[in-house]
Enzyme design. Structure first.
Site, mmCIF file in Angstrom:
data_model
loop_
_atom_site.group_PDB
_atom_site.id
_atom_site.type_symbol
_atom_site.label_atom_id
_atom_site.label_comp_id
_atom_site.label_asym_id
_atom_site.label_seq_id
_atom_site.Cartn_x
_atom_site.Cartn_y
_atom_site.Cartn_z
ATOM 1 N N LYS A 188 0.858 -1.188 0.000
ATOM 2 C CA LYS A 188 0.000 0.000 0.000
ATOM 3 C C LYS A 188 0.892 1.235 0.000
ATOM 4 C CE LYS A 188 -4.065 -2.004 2.240
ATOM 5 N NZ LYS A 188 -4.995 -1.881 3.371
ATOM 6 N N HIS B 236 2.809 7.990 7.320
ATOM 7 C CA HIS B 236 3.994 7.167 7.527
ATOM 8 C C HIS B 236 5.257 8.032 7.498
ATOM 9 C CE1 HIS B 236 1.299 3.930 5.669
ATOM 10 N NE2 HIS B 236 1.385 3.663 6.956
ATOM 11 N N HIS C 168 2.195 6.650 2.800
ATOM 12 C CA HIS C 168 1.548 7.965 2.743
ATOM 13 C C HIS C 168 2.152 8.967 3.728
ATOM 14 C CE1 HIS C 168 -0.595 7.033 6.408
ATOM 15 N NE2 HIS C 168 -1.178 5.978 5.866
#
Length: 632
Positions: free
Chosen positions: A154, A160, A157
């Site tokens: 994933k 993170h 983003h």
């Protein structure tokens, strides 16, 4: 008469780590008999000031349990009776405060010598991390810090990114304070999405692309399998809405139920569920594929993290929490009477107690019997305590998770583990807006760092003369770009979000990462041009540093150990960053006044010793933040 060498030090002072504590000891011992207060109490209340016009240390008279009405008179009386000292001027009265100004000459000698001698250790205080300062054999306090924690396949983003930068800084900070720090990356590496991913790889995967860019390739096929499954899921959703309407109207739903069952049984998502079930049951072939995805992703993450000066001691994750631990957590919740059944699911209802009402209802297990994050997190908290025996458990997670973590900590306490709950701390932060690359929305951290590096390279090329002096411009642009991203992230309080701006962060104007790097590179350039040795600096006559610019710069350097110690309280990177910008502004206004090249030999040595001390403190501060200082 007291001097730097003859002070009888307060036993609680940490002179070896913080030279200003010598002054704290000295002031508290001179003031104690005048104030009729214990020197230890005075020592603890002497605080550093925000601006130099208010002194080097301040003392709020009411903080010593002096009635507010008497505080002003006491301040005047204590100042009047304060004896002459070689180290400090007579204190100045400011309402109910006493302001203490250090005498420049002894301070200059003490601070510059201390910085040049301790180098990278100046500002650190390993005693703060001891379990017992009186008995170092009891060892260091230990902190487990959980940060970054991306989900495999994933996007990495903005949340993170912030967790990575803030967590890396806090790990450095506690190590500087003598703690034993365990850096933990708790990956999103388990769940139905791995069934989806494994099936997607069988259908769409490429071995070559997986080896070359595992994170990117897994993401691409994950997006594609979701695109393929969307029409199926949309059809199932429509049928379920029809079923609800039919049930409400009292119509026969047998046919609709069969249609939904048939659609679900052959759907991409059902196949993913079946694959994940094989993983949970320990099917070796299914686990081998999952393990390969995980291992390749971690290797790629490590390369990216190293560019940010970040490393991990442990790559954990949701997969590492054993099923028995989660089952045990559910059982303990049941036995303690905390959990209850609600519409087929298991919940903990925290609204029943007025003290925990705002924490709402926490879902422990779904109707289908599958465990949720809360159960896993309880099991993981137990595991961290068992494995690491920490004094502090830190979770660096976005503010959106505040309720979840508050529920976790409270439930641990109510389960009979207040000792674990007390060790837990949520380091929260706001979100980043508008984080996108030139090619669209951000997928990964590498995309961000590439873009900022390219932009930085363009900015550097606008000054051809300086650009030509840089040995490896691409590498320097990359380092400056990483600094730009990190400094923009740390420039405000953690809880505040900010707008991601390539133009602003890559500017050499204002309080930016590139400006900080420029300040360090300029000090390195002065050092190279001066051509003096370490012996030359050690033998410098520091009494020649009499200009106000030099004195104020020394005062700033003296406060660095206090800044580090204060940051342990605020846990805010901006505490360090604000200090570094303030210090570099002072430096830039000093260069015209305190010239090195072309000065008389002895003045040149003294000024160079000052600049080398400033460079060392700037270097220490930048490394504490996780930055890589450049030299040219």
């Amino acid at each position: 008469m007291a001097t730097v060498n003859t002070i009888e030090h307060n036993p609680t002072a940490l002179e070896a780590s913080n030279p200003v504590d010598i002054y704290r000891s000295h002031i508290s011992e001179l003031l104690a008999p005048i104030a009729g207060k214990p020197a230890k109490d005075i020592y603890e209340k002497l605080s550093w000031t925000q601006t130099f016009d208010k002194g080097d240390l301040g003392l709020a008279i009411p903080s010593l349990r002096v009635p507010p009405k008497e505080a002003g008179a006491k301040a005047s009386e204590w100042s009047e009776n304060f004896p002459n000292s070689d180290l400090v001027e007579k204190p100045i009265v400011a309402g109910t405060f006493l302001q203490f100004f250090f005498k420049p000459q002894p301070l200059t000698k003490l601070i510059i010598s201390s910085v040049l001698q301790k180098k990278t250790l100046y500002g650190t205080n390993p005693k703060l991390g001891l379990r017992d300062e009186a008995d170092p054999t009891k060892g260091k306090k230990r902190m487990v810090i959980d940060f970054s924690s991306p989900n495999i396949a994933k996007p990495f983003h903005a949340g993170h990114l912030r967790s990575t930068i803030i967590g890396g800084f806090l790990a450095n900070l506690y190590e500087a304070a003598g703690w034993d720090v365990v850096r933990l990356n708790y990956l999103g590496d388990w769940g139905r999405q791995f069934g989806l991913l494994a099936n997607a790889f069988q259908m769409l995967g490429s071995e070559e692309k997986l080896e070359k860019d595992p994170i990117g390739h897994l993401y691409d096929i994950y997006v594609e399998i979701n695109r393929i499954s969307k029409p199926e899921e949309d059809e199932i959703k429509v049928k379920k809405e029809e079923l609800t309407q039919a049930s409400t109207s009292g119509k026969d739903t047998t046919q609709l139920e069969k249609q939904i069952q048939a659609l679900e049984s052959k759907s991409v998502n059902e196949k993913a569920r079946q694959y994940f079930k094989r993983m949970e049951e320990g099917d070796e072939a299914a686990l081998a594929t999952w393990r390969r995805f995980r291992d390749l992703s971690i290797e790629r993450y490590k390369k990216t993290y190293s560019r940010l000066n970040i490393h991990y001691d442990v790559y954990g994750g949701e997969s590492t929490v054993e099923l028995e631990r989660m089952d045990r957590a559910v059982k303990q919740l049941e036995e303690s009477g905390l959990s209850e059944e609600s519409q087929g699911a298991i919940i903990v209802d925290l609204t029943k107690n007025p003290k925990t009402k705002k924490l709402g209802k926490a879902l422990v297990r779904k109707r289908d019997g599958s465990s949720l994050y809360l159960t896993r997190d309880i099991g993981e908290a137990y595991k961290r305590v068992e494995v690491y025996q920490p004094d502090k458990l830190v979770y660096v997670v976005a503010s959106q998770q505040e309720l979840h973590l508050a529920q976790l900590f409270k439930i641990l306490e109510l389960m009979g583990h207040p000792d674990i709950a007390e060790k837990c701390q949520h380091i929260s932060f706001g979100m980043v807006q508008g984080m996108s690359t030139r090619k669209g929305t951000v997928k990964f951290l590498d995309d961000i760092l590439r873009d900022v590096g390219e932009k930085m390279h363009e900015v550097m090329q606008t000054n051809k003369t300086k650009y030509e002096q840089v040995e490896n411009p691409e590498q320097t642009a990359d380092t400056l770009g990483i600094t730009a991203v990190m400094v923009q992230d740390m420039s405000g309080k953690r809880i505040n979000g900010y707008d991601f701006s390539l133009d602003r962060m890559t500017s050499f104007e204002g309080d930016t990462g590139p400006y900080l790097q420029y300040a360090h590179a300029r000090l390195c350039s002065i050092t190279r041009k001066a051509g003096l040795s370490a012996d030359d600096l050690e033998s410098a006559d520091l009494s020649l540093l009499s200009e106000s610019h030099a004195i104020n710069l020394v005062r700033a350097l003296s406060s660095w150990p206090d800044v580090v110690q204060n940051t342990l309280k605020t846990q805010e990177p901006v505490t360090v960053l604000s200090y570094l910008f303030k210090m570099t502004h002072m430096l830039s206004s000093s260069y015209d006044v305190l010239k090195v090249v072309g000065s008389e030999p002895e003045i040149k040595k003294a000024r160079m010793a000052l600049y080398e001390a400033a460079r060392q403190v700037l270097n220490n501060g930048m490394k504490l933040l996780g930055l890589n200082p450049v030299e040219r």
